[in-house]
Design a protein around this motif. Structure first.
Motif, PDB file in Angstrom:
ATOM      1  N   GLN A  59     -23.437  45.562  10.208  1.00  0.00           N
ATOM      2  CA  GLN A  59     -25.033  45.865  10.413  1.00  0.00           C
ATOM      3  C   GLN A  59     -25.445  46.507   9.217  1.00  0.00           C
ATOM      4  O   GLN A  59     -26.622  46.138   8.701  1.00  0.00           O
ATOM      5  N   GLN A  60     -24.906  47.502   8.793  1.00  0.00           N
ATOM      6  CA  GLN A  60     -25.879  48.088   7.520  1.00  0.00           C
ATOM      7  C   GLN A  60     -25.652  47.340   6.145  1.00  0.00           C
ATOM      8  O   GLN A  60     -26.168  47.790   5.229  1.00  0.00           O
ATOM      9  N   ASP A  61     -24.975  46.100   6.188  1.00  0.00           N
ATOM     10  CA  ASP A  61     -24.889  45.371   5.025  1.00  0.00           C
ATOM     11  C   ASP A  61     -25.728  44.038   5.254  1.00  0.00           C
ATOM     12  O   ASP A  61     -25.879  43.151   4.347  1.00  0.00           O
ATOM     13  N   THR A  62     -26.449  43.824   6.387  1.00  0.00           N
ATOM     14  CA  THR A  62     -27.121  42.510   6.740  1.00  0.00           C
ATOM     15  C   THR A  62     -28.546  42.897   7.111  1.00  0.00           C
ATOM     16  O   THR A  62     -29.533  42.807   6.421  1.00  0.00           O
ATOM     17  N   GLY A  75     -23.198  51.469   0.704  1.00  0.00           N
ATOM     18  CA  GLY A  75     -22.475  50.281  -0.128  1.00  0.00           C
ATOM     19  C   GLY A  75     -23.531  49.677  -1.275  1.00  0.00           C
ATOM     20  O   GLY A  75     -24.709  50.407  -1.552  1.00  0.00           O
ATOM     21  N   PRO A  76     -23.081  48.821  -1.911  1.00  0.00           N
ATOM     22  CA  PRO A  76     -23.848  48.277  -3.260  1.00  0.00           C
ATOM     23  C   PRO A  76     -25.416  47.583  -2.801  1.00  0.00           C
ATOM     24  O   PRO A  76     -26.026  47.301  -3.666  1.00  0.00           O
ATOM     25  N   PHE A  77     -25.255  47.068  -1.693  1.00  0.00           N
ATOM     26  CA  PHE A  77     -26.438  46.203  -1.409  1.00  0.00           C
ATOM     27  C   PHE A  77     -27.574  46.652  -1.231  1.00  0.00           C
ATOM     28  O   PHE A  77     -27.782  47.767  -0.904  1.00  0.00           O
ATOM     29  N   ARG A  78     -28.993  46.014  -1.680  1.00  0.00           N
ATOM     30  CA  ARG A  78     -30.184  46.487  -1.561  1.00  0.00           C
ATOM     31  C   ARG A  78     -31.006  46.008  -0.720  1.00  0.00           C
ATOM     32  O   ARG A  78     -31.008  44.449  -0.315  1.00  0.00           O
ATOM     33  N   GLN A 322     -11.278  44.108   4.257  1.00  0.00           N
ATOM     34  CA  GLN A 322     -11.159  44.151   2.689  1.00  0.00           C
ATOM     35  C   GLN A 322     -12.167  43.380   2.121  1.00  0.00           C
ATOM     36  O   GLN A 322     -12.756  42.287   2.930  1.00  0.00           O
ATOM     37  N   ARG A 323     -12.546  43.369   1.080  1.00  0.00           N
ATOM     38  CA  ARG A 323     -13.413  42.578   0.340  1.00  0.00           C
ATOM     39  C   ARG A 323     -15.013  42.529   1.064  1.00  0.00           C
ATOM     40  O   ARG A 323     -15.346  41.390   1.036  1.00  0.00           O
ATOM     41  N   ASN A 324     -15.253  43.366   1.735  1.00  0.00           N
ATOM     42  CA  ASN A 324     -16.364  43.213   2.510  1.00  0.00           C
ATOM     43  C   ASN A 324     -17.544  42.801   1.864  1.00  0.00           C
ATOM     44  O   ASN A 324     -18.266  42.102   2.123  1.00  0.00           O
ATOM     45  N   PHE A 325     -17.590  43.530   0.740  1.00  0.00           N
ATOM     46  CA  PHE A 325     -19.100  43.330  -0.190  1.00  0.00           C
ATOM     47  C   PHE A 325     -18.933  41.798  -0.966  1.00  0.00           C
ATOM     48  O   PHE A 325     -19.896  41.063  -0.994  1.00  0.00           O
ATOM     49  N   VAL A 326     -17.725  41.764  -1.438  1.00  0.00           N
ATOM     50  CA  VAL A 326     -17.646  40.303  -2.040  1.00  0.00           C
ATOM     51  C   VAL A 326     -17.558  39.173  -1.169  1.00  0.00           C
ATOM     52  O   VAL A 326     -18.174  38.170  -1.487  1.00  0.00           O
ATOM     53  N   ARG A 369     -18.696  54.336   7.277  1.00  0.00           N
ATOM     54  CA  ARG A 369     -18.394  54.489   5.920  1.00  0.00           C
ATOM     55  C   ARG A 369     -17.276  53.442   5.632  1.00  0.00           C
ATOM     56  O   ARG A 369     -16.451  53.086   6.250  1.00  0.00           O
ATOM     57  N   VAL A 370     -17.489  53.190   4.297  1.00  0.00           N
ATOM     58  CA  VAL A 370     -16.501  52.158   3.708  1.00  0.00           C
ATOM     59  C   VAL A 370     -15.258  52.786   3.647  1.00  0.00           C
ATOM     60  O   VAL A 370     -15.143  54.097   3.219  1.00  0.00           O
TER      61      VAL A 370
END
Length: 464
Positions: A59-62, A75-78, A322-326, A369-370
């Protein structure tokens, strides 16, 4: 014998129709709902497309980014601005950011189940499982089974269709084991029609919907009549639900084969290349396009599960341990963004968005948390997120839903609801309302006991 991926699987076709008492009760509740003043949105949707991101999108990356949280949470996304003032979503949803005026983003959904295959039951039925170890026949019925039981749809088409596109590789198919997909206790006659072929693959066929040269319509009718005569005596002796479901499958198959033009709804080659390109020449995009064709033809509910592409060394589905952001950036969010945006545009251009309900959701979210692991989850590597059902985001659009809004709020690290807590039962109640079904409609279980199809509350602020 037809291949596994083609046409009728055992119990996969369902007969539309319902008993007179059930229909009358549903109609009476519907009239009461209208009289109560919820008229503008009640029954606005004639059909529903459910886009199920199996695995649990973070949810926090979308949709619910937390740019002010510590790095190990955010995380790294904006976040990027959308076409609605004050609403920001992830930079890797650029197309959807331009269409947020059509979306209702619910950021406070939650339930207690951390297991994929049982958590799906919440989102596909609006109910908790009666037993996590019990047979699927005891599950609550899927939304599509309920609509079929209440007589929705066209007789020659299935009341609902599941698209579960898969590769031909020998990989685990977790979606097949997920609960809440079937007809549950309302009986096997209302099981879904399942398409698991890859709609982006060469020679894709979702079924065999034309008669062979040697079997013309007259011969088909004679065969059907002969079968009915032979079965007449058997039916007098055997009335079990399984037998009735078998009869239903034959009747649905006959209707599909004999009705002119019905098979075209399953034929993606009828679409111009420009439309297919718009949805994306990938498994998910073509599955969503197939869903639009079926909904347009009159199927009341079409569910598209995220596919298992069989790619090694990546997260399976949206299950980004794993590889969540990639994987989110390169493999998951781009096709989801393209297909959902194309569906919104396509429906609007066809004059269908106002009466087609869309739900985009997963079965839960990911840990705040990652690298955090939770009890009951599968753990997470340093660049992954584990299962997290305590808050996640679902998105609605179309028939009866007012776009351009955010409903609910999670806390500062997207861990728990902080405002306007929402359950899957509330999502279900809202869906039923938009589809013209009073959420507390009762249907009889196998023992004849009346059971309410939904216990949630309609989210009135989402409605037009």
């Amino acid at each position: 014998m037809l291949p596994r991926r083609e046409f009728i699987r055992a119990g996969s076709l369902a007969l539309l129709g319902a008993s007179l008492p059930a229909l009358l009760q549903a109609q009476a509740l519907a009239e009461a709902q209208r009289a109560a003043g919820a008229a503008r949105s009640f029954g606005r949707a004639k059909r529903c497309i459910l886009l199920f991101m199996w695995g649990g999108p973070a949810q926090q990356d979308t949709w619910d980014m937390k740019p002010d949280a510590p790095q190990e949470y955010r995380g790294p996304f904006r976040p990027i601005p959308t076409n609605v003032d004050g609403i920001r979503i992830c930079e890797h949803f650029p197309r959807l950011a331009k269409r947020c005026d059509r979306l209702a983003i619910v950021r406070s959904v939650h339930h207690p189940d951390v297991n994929h295959t049982t958590a799906t039951h919440f989102l596909l039925t609006g109910q908790d499982l009666p037993s996590r170890q019990g047979p699927a026949a005891n599950d609550w019925p899927n939304f599509g089974a309920v609509l079929g039981r209440l007589g929705r749809g066209r007789r020659e088409l299935p009341p609902y269709v599941l698209l579960r596109p898969e590769t031909e590789l020998d990989v685990p198919r977790f979606v097949e084991d997920s609960r809440g997909q079937g007809s549950g206790w309302i009986g096997p006659a209302f099981q879904p029609f399942i398409i698991d072929a890859d709609p982006n693959g060469p020679g894709y066929r979702s079924g065999e919907f034309s008669l062979s040269a040697e079997l013309n319509p007259h011969r088909l009718l004679r065969r059907m009549t002969l079968r009915e005569r032979i079965d007449g005596g058997v039916r007098a002796l055997e009335r079990r639900p399984e037998v009735q479901a078998h009869d239903t499958s034959y009747e649905r198959a006959f209707n599909l084969l004999s009705a002119a033009g019905v098979g075209k709804a399953f034929d993606l080659s009828q679409e111009p290349d420009s439309v297919r390109d718009r949805y994306g020449r990938h498994m998910h995009g073509q599955a969503v396009l197939q869903a639009r064709r079926l909904a347009e033809a009159g199927v009341p509910l079409v569910t598209v599960f995220w596919q298992n592409e069989g790619i090694k060394n990546v997260s399976v589905y949206w299950d980004t341990h794993q590889r969540n952001f990639v994987d989110l950036k390169e493999r998951l969010m781009p096709p989801a963004d393209q297909a959902f945006a194309a569906l919104l545009d396509d429906l609007q251009e066809r004059g269908m968005l106002d009466d087609t309900l869309i739900l985009w959701t997963g079965e839960f979210g990911r840990t705040p948390r990652v690298g955090q692991s939770v009890v009951g989850g599968a753990g997470a590597s340093a660049d992954g997120r584990d299962h997290w059902p305590h808050v996640f985001t679902s998105v609605l659009a179309g028939g009866g839903i007012r776009g351009g809004q955010v409903f609910g709020r999670s806390d500062e690290v997207a861990a728990y609801p902080e405002e306007d807590s929402v359950t899957p039962a509330d999502i279900a109640a809202t869906m039923y309302h938009c589809l013209g079904v009073a959420p507390h409609t009762e249907l009889p279980d196998p023992l004849g006991r009346p059971l309410s199809i939904c216990t949630g509350a309609v989210l009135n602020r989402l409605l037009i």
